[in-house]
Design a protein around this motif. Sequence first.
Motif, PDB file in Angstrom:
ATOM      1  N   ILE A  73      24.475   1.389  71.852  1.00 20.19           N
ATOM      2  CA  ILE A  73      24.903   1.950  73.101  1.00 20.19           C
ATOM      3  C   ILE A  73      26.197   1.729  71.913  1.00 20.19           C
ATOM      4  O   ILE A  73      26.520   1.070  71.499  1.00 20.19           O
ATOM      5  CB  ILE A  73      25.412   1.870  74.038  1.00 20.19           C
ATOM      6  N   ALA A  75      29.064   4.275  71.082  1.00 18.15           N
ATOM      7  CA  ALA A  75      30.114   5.350  72.438  1.00 18.15           C
ATOM      8  C   ALA A  75      31.185   5.411  71.080  1.00 18.15           C
ATOM      9  O   ALA A  75      31.462   4.313  70.287  1.00 18.15           O
ATOM     10  CB  ALA A  75      30.218   5.339  72.594  1.00 18.15           C
ATOM     11  N   TYR A 123      34.747   3.254  66.293  1.00 19.15           N
ATOM     12  CA  TYR A 123      33.309   3.806  68.247  1.00 19.15           C
ATOM     13  C   TYR A 123      32.721   2.013  67.697  1.00 19.15           C
ATOM     14  O   TYR A 123      33.227   1.720  67.544  1.00 19.15           O
ATOM     15  CB  TYR A 123      31.382   4.356  66.330  1.00 19.15           C
ATOM     16  N   GLU A 177      22.594   8.741  77.896  1.00 23.02           N
ATOM     17  CA  GLU A 177      23.149   9.171  76.826  1.00 23.02           C
ATOM     18  C   GLU A 177      23.516   9.221  75.786  1.00 23.02           C
ATOM     19  O   GLU A 177      23.719   9.792  73.985  1.00 23.02           O
ATOM     20  CB  GLU A 177      24.447  10.266  77.433  1.00 23.02           C
ATOM     21  N   HIS A 178      24.394   7.709  75.233  1.00 26.10           N
ATOM     22  CA  HIS A 178      24.382   7.273  74.275  1.00 26.10           C
ATOM     23  C   HIS A 178      23.715   6.045  74.198  1.00 26.10           C
ATOM     24  O   HIS A 178      24.218   5.165  72.750  1.00 26.10           O
ATOM     25  CB  HIS A 178      25.773   6.414  74.670  1.00 26.10           C
ATOM     26  N   CYS A 180      20.353   4.346  71.237  1.00 27.30           N
ATOM     27  CA  CYS A 180      20.311   4.674  70.396  1.00 27.30           C
ATOM     28  C   CYS A 180      18.884   3.851  69.917  1.00 27.30           C
ATOM     29  O   CYS A 180      18.926   2.650  69.834  1.00 27.30           O
ATOM     30  CB  CYS A 180      21.303   4.643  69.330  1.00 27.30           C
TER      31      CYS A 180
END
Length: 215
Positions: A73, A75, A123, A177-178, A180
């Motif tokens: 993740i 973000a 991040y 959604e986050h 990868c």
Amino acid sequence: MDSLRIATRGYTYLGVFQTVERKGRSYVRYPAGRLDQTGGYGDPEGGVFKDKVQQGRYGPIFPKSPACYGFTIIAKIIPGREEVFYEYAKNIEKAVAGQPDCLAVLKLHYLRWVLFPIKGETYFMYQGIFDTDFDKYTEDAVALFSKYGINTVFENLEGFPADWKTNASAFVKFVREHQCPSFLEYGEYPYVSSDEIKKALKVKAAFSNMLDQMQ
């Protein structure tokens, strides 16, 4: 060859996950020689084979890799919250020292946290490898936080749902959604669970102790 995924079998066998062409269609070759259609990618964008999608509770089920289940993740953190992440890490260290099995329900192999800058903003990368499926891991994490009455470090990420304690689906949605998806994974001990590894270490310790007693 569009992409590779590499795995070992035992100590000497090296299997390469590669895309091959056969009669105008693309397949992925597994170490055992089995061919599965992939739509043209050895490890597809989005983390799932679109022609073999299995729907889970919150969306497509991400397949198990030689390195077991996991996610990465990335973000953006809320500005000025960097120190919170380091303090939270220290709290986890203390919790595990005081109760070594406090994270057992998550069936983890390992976690890796990283803070890094992109164009002046910070991040957070949360990378985990575990034995349960993607969504169950997130549900178990919510239950774990609720059990111990603690908050998640994710609260310091932009866009994280404020009602996550009572809304597991919102937590899972944020994670998805986050997420990868990886495009290459390597497993020195492919598909071996953390429980199997711990059992093997116990057997090794018992065997060593037996040999010591025989001397």
